[in-house]
Design an enzyme around this catalytic site. Structure first.
Site, mmCIF file in Angstrom:
data_model
loop_
_atom_site.group_PDB
_atom_site.id
_atom_site.type_symbol
_atom_site.label_atom_id
_atom_site.label_comp_id
_atom_site.label_asym_id
_atom_site.label_seq_id
_atom_site.Cartn_x
_atom_site.Cartn_y
_atom_site.Cartn_z
ATOM 1 N N ASP A 1 -11.414 74.843 -60.407
ATOM 2 C CA ASP A 1 -12.397 75.424 -61.317
ATOM 3 C C ASP A 1 -11.744 75.922 -62.602
ATOM 4 O OD1 ASP A 1 -11.034 77.488 -60.061
ATOM 5 O OD2 ASP A 1 -12.777 78.284 -59.027
ATOM 6 N N ASN B 1 -17.607 87.614 -51.619
ATOM 7 C CA ASN B 1 -18.993 87.280 -51.252
ATOM 8 C C ASN B 1 -19.087 85.910 -50.588
ATOM 9 O OD1 ASN B 1 -18.548 85.553 -53.366
ATOM 10 N ND2 ASN B 1 -20.226 86.281 -54.649
ATOM 11 N N HIS C 1 -17.639 83.042 -51.653
ATOM 12 C CA HIS C 1 -17.573 81.840 -52.482
ATOM 13 C C HIS C 1 -16.251 81.102 -52.295
ATOM 14 C CE1 HIS C 1 -15.898 84.347 -56.063
ATOM 15 N NE2 HIS C 1 -14.949 83.487 -55.753
ATOM 16 N N GLU D 1 -21.001 80.179 -55.954
ATOM 17 C CA GLU D 1 -21.554 81.482 -55.577
ATOM 18 C C GLU D 1 -22.657 81.318 -54.531
ATOM 19 O OE1 GLU D 1 -19.883 83.926 -56.355
ATOM 20 O OE2 GLU D 1 -19.856 84.468 -58.473
HETATM 21 C C1 GLP Z 1 -11.735 83.378 -57.702
HETATM 22 C C2 GLP Z 1 -11.542 81.853 -57.664
HETATM 23 C C3 GLP Z 1 -11.474 81.347 -56.244
HETATM 24 C C4 GLP Z 1 -10.728 82.369 -55.423
HETATM 25 C C5 GLP Z 1 -11.544 83.604 -55.282
HETATM 26 C C6 GLP Z 1 -10.800 84.772 -54.649
HETATM 27 O O1 GLP Z 1 -12.611 83.847 -58.608
HETATM 28 N N1 GLP Z 1 -12.476 81.076 -58.386
HETATM 29 O O2 GLP Z 1 -10.872 80.070 -56.211
HETATM 30 O O3 GLP Z 1 -10.466 81.872 -54.134
HETATM 31 O O4 GLP Z 1 -12.163 83.962 -56.498
HETATM 32 O O5 GLP Z 1 -9.891 85.336 -55.515
HETATM 33 P P1 GLP Z 1 -8.648 86.187 -55.042
HETATM 34 O O6 GLP Z 1 -7.772 85.231 -54.293
HETATM 35 O O7 GLP Z 1 -7.991 86.681 -56.294
HETATM 36 O O8 GLP Z 1 -9.169 87.257 -54.170
#
Ligand code: GLP
Length: 261
Positions: free
Chosen positions: A69, A138, A140, A145
């Site tokens: 992404d 949440n 995702h 989302e």
């Molecule tokens: C982000 C990314 C995801 C990631 C998630 C968790 O916003 N788009 O690919 O897995 O949210 O983030 P983190 O690993 O910093 O908790």
């Protein structure tokens, strides 16, 4: 789903690095297409892979990579763009050819067209062999989302307030966090041949329980992984703390080790 519960976040990172090393080594000169994730979850794994590259000669020379992404509107040079993040945290420190590390074009004048083009590029490259994922609090994955179609393709999404707030720690103020993103869809991610999801810390425990033990539901996008035949979920104790059947997963893990001996 294969559920692996590690004692510490460091152990979890080493276990995921093992899966990467095995896949990259097995592919040899045929090369492998990696699916890379950003966020803090995979960073310790990337650090371990960099160490193995430097100290043990693990080579990524025949690998290529697709990111999950990207934020819409952030210049590539911005230190929180995922284009830059993956280079800073991982790919600049290994021997992968930088030109083969691809990400959605968050600065495209037509982001939707750029998203569709990215989806096509993944398919034309033969798909992703091994995808690493984190999970949002949440539920995702990528930036899919809650209420994302379980069959979705790469497209533009609007972030929830919760995700914007979760990601605000990377920016000076919450207002700087972009609210639009391009993300691989759940259908796109599901086409990866193998998936390893890493989650650590208490903050992910609820999402992990919903993903593994809840119903398959767009309300917890990661639950779509229940439909994938080769998913490994690597957790530390804190992230596993809300699983009802954790003892069973530990028992299976021990059985696997016993059979491997
Ligand atoms: C982000 C990314 C995801 C990631 C998630 C968790 O916003 N788009 O690919 O897995 O949210 O983030 P983190 O690993 O910093 O908790």
């Amino acid at each position: 789903m294969e559920i692996v519960i590690a004692a510490t976040p460091e152990d979890a990172a080493r276990l995921v690095a093992d899966r990467f090393e095995q896949a990259v080594t097995a592919a040899g000169e045929d090369g492998i297409t990696l699916g890379l994730a950003t966020g803090s979850s995979p960073v310790a794994t990337y650090r371990e892979l960099i160490r193995r590259h430097r100290e043990e000669g693990l080579s990524f020379a025949h690998a290529r990579a697709f990111l999950l992404d990207e934020y819409v509107g952030l210049p590539r040079e911005h230190e929180q763009s995922y284009f830059r993040f993956i280079r800073d945290q991982f790919t600049a420190h290994i021997d992968i050819d930088d030109a083969t590390v691809l990400s959605p074009d968050g600065q495209a004048s037509d982001p939707l067209a750029a998203a569709q083009e990215y989806d096509r590029a993944i398919r034309e490259a033969g798909g992703v062999d091994l995808q690493i994922l984190g999970i949002g609090s949440n539920g995702h994955i990528g930036f899919n989302e809650p209420a994302s179609s379980l069959a979705s393709r790469t497209r533009v999404k609007t972030l929830t307030r919760r995700t914007v707030e979760d990601n605000a720690r990377f920016f000076e103020t919450v207002d700087e966090v972009p609210v639009h993103v391009i993300t691989q869809g759940l259908g796109t991610i599901g086409e990866a041949r193998r998936i390893v999801l890493i989650a650590t810390g208490e903050g992910k425990a609820e999402a992990v329980a919903a993903m593994v033990e809840g119903p398959v539901s767009a309300f917890c996008p990661a639950s779509v992984l229940q439909m994938h035949p080769t998913v490994t979920v690597v957790l530390d104790e804190a992230a596993a703390s809300r699983l009802r059947d954790a003892d069973y997963y530990r028992y299976i893990q021990e059985e696997r080790h016993r059979l491997a001996r």
